[in-house]
Design an enzyme around this catalytic site. Structure first.
Site, short mmCIF file in Angstrom:
data_model
loop_
_atom_site.label_atom_id
_atom_site.label_comp_id
_atom_site.label_asym_id
_atom_site.label_seq_id
_atom_site.Cartn_x
_atom_site.Cartn_y
_atom_site.Cartn_z
N SER A 225 0.87 -1.32 -0.03
CA SER A 225 -0.08 -0.08 0.06
C SER A 225 0.85 1.49 -0.03
O SER A 225 2.07 1.30 0.19
CB SER A 225 -0.98 0.17 1.16
OG SER A 225 -0.17 0.20 2.41
N ASP B 72 12.70 2.90 2.30
CA ASP B 72 11.72 3.24 3.38
C ASP B 72 12.23 2.91 4.75
O ASP B 72 12.00 3.35 5.38
CB ASP B 72 10.31 2.48 2.81
CG ASP B 72 10.64 0.87 2.56
OD1 ASP B 72 11.69 0.38 2.76
OD2 ASP B 72 9.77 0.36 2.23
#
Length: 468
Positions: free
Chosen positions: A14, A238
């Site tokens: 997501s 990330d």
């Protein structure tokens, strides 16, 4: 009112757009857009839908204008290792494969024929993962050598999206290190490794640090989203962004960035590229301000996410934790980093077959499956703590858990028990927060990383679990 900053944080399952600003000395987050992501099975393999992803990025940016909250800057972070090759017209060459695609099978042997595994680790400090970019590029070299001949630019995923927004190309350091092509000593592309593997050196751009300004939106993008702003490089890996948000004031913190993957490690000033470190499969990924994220990749919540999807998402993660807690006496354990859990057709069956083959009791219910996964993860965390202390010579009293897994109360309790360490869980949106921190430090909102981390500790709830 303090200025707004926008973090676009895209994970493997997501993505989300998070606005951040300071209010009375505290960082305030607002999620303004969320979208689904995932690899798509094509006739070529598991691939990313790049046009769809970029459309989602623009839709979320447009939402800022609709809310009347225009950011002074924005930046994108994503998962690691995946990339695009651009030709001289800046068009993508071939398919954009995802890291779980099987085309890299056997590519380690091809790479090690040209540069031995031990030497590659000594030079780059990056652990062997069969999906590392170094193996992906070798798969391209074997299947489509013409792509490498035509390639003019190599860009990691967030770098490519920044290019689409601004027309400017930058190659950000933290994500570049995940390629296994950056030298751990020089902190730059390793020309000798690239040459020996037969990749065109000219396609690799100079490396830029988090906080670097990329440029402003192109006129086309400005017209499409309704405004323009500065694009600034966060730590585009990330995990590098998530580690920035670990609310720790000491120099040697132990953390788990817990999401689809669990990244467990510490921060070092110098890379540890010893043979013992390689044997235990630790990696030295680039971090903010040239800190090394010395960590181990652990399969993580991907396993429970997969089981949940196979159950048609009828249970929340909180419910799965409760069901696992009720089955906490179930005795079976699996090695979570086993190859069969990387991309099975059915995670449920993969766990059951592993238990059966290893002579253990086979989980039948969803609660039993969840218990096996959570207990096995915590067991791996406990073992990894011991390895980190042995390899670094440091002792750690506390484990900071950040990311979505910080909300997994059952797993956090297990981790404290298995590791014998205090666990501090939160913040859950660590990656987006770290993304914002790099932008805000660059803008002067924070004097540096430690001040930003202190702000995180004051701004978000941190749950405490005492060691077992």
């Amino acid at each position: 009112m303090s200025p707004y900053f926008l973090a676009v944080d895209i994970g493997a399952s997501s993505g989300r757009h998070m606005l951040g600003h300071l209010e009375k000395g505290r960082l305030v987050l607002e999620e303004i857009y969320r979208f689904e992501n995932g690899m798509k099975q094509t006739k070529e393999g598991l691939c990313w839908d790049i046009p769809a992803l970029f459309q989602e990025i623009k839709t979320g940016i447009r939402r800022c204008g609709e809310l009347g909250k225009i950011p002074v800057s924005m930046g994108i972070d994503t998962w690691a290792v995946d990339y695009v090759l651009l030709d001289e017209q800046d068009q993508i060459l071939g398919d954009t494969f995802g890291y779980r695609d099987s085309r890299t099978a056997g590519m380690d042997e091809e790479v090690y024929r040209l540069i031995p595994e031990k030497e590659l680790y000594q030079r780059t400090g990056i652990q062997k993962q069969i999906f590392n970019t170094v193996f992906q590029l070798t798969a391209v070299k074997k299947a489509h050598p013409e792509y490498l001949e035509q390639a003019r630019t190599f860009l990691m995923m967030p770098d490519y999206f920044h290019f689409l927004l601004t027309g400017e190309k930058r190659s950000e350091y933290t994500n570049a290190t995940s390629t296994q092509l950056v030298n751990a000593e020089t902190k730059d592309w390793d020309d000798e490794v690239i040459s020996r593997l037969g990749y065109p050196r000219e396609m690799f751009l100079p490396l830029s640090q988090p906080g670097t300004q990329v440029g402003v939106f192109t006129k086309e993008i400005e017209k499409e989203v309704g405004f323009s702003c500065q694009v600034v490089l966060p730590a585009t890996h990330d995990t590098a962004s998530a580690v920035m948000a670990v609310p720790c004031q000491e120099d040697n913190c132990l953390y788990i960035s817990s999401g689809t993957w669990s990244l467990m490690g510490t921060e070092n000033k110098k890379a540890i590229c010893t043979e013992e470190s390689r044997q235990k499969n630790f990696t030295n990924e680039g971090g903010y301000d040239f800190r090394y994220r010395y960590l181990k990749n652990i399969m993580g919540l991907w396993m429970i996410q997969s089981v949940r999807h196979e159950e048609k998402d009828q249970y929340s993660f909180a419910q799965l934790c409760e069901m696992a807690d009720e089955c906490s006496d179930f005795p079976s354990r699996v090695f979570v980093n086993a190859q069969e859990f990387l991309a099975p057709e059915s995670m449920t069956e993969a766990v059951r077959q592993y238990c059966e083959k290893s002579g253990q009791r086979v989980p039948e219910t969803t609660g039993e499956l969840a218990a096996v996964i959570y207990q096995s993860l915590a067991k791996c965390y406990g073992e990894t703590v011991q390895e980190i202390e042995q390899l670094t010579g440091e002792h750690y009293d506390t484990i900071h858990i950040v990311g979505g897994g910080a909300n997994a109360d059952y797993l956090n309790r297990l981790t404290a028990s298995q590791s014998g360490r205090q666990v501090l869980a939160g913040p859950s949106e660590a990656t987006a927060i770290g993304n914002l921190m790099a932008q805000m430090i660059g803008k002067g909102e924070f004097a540096g990383l430690m001040q930003a981390r202190a702000c995180v500790a004051e701004s978000f709830p941190i749950r405490e679990y005492q060691k077992g």
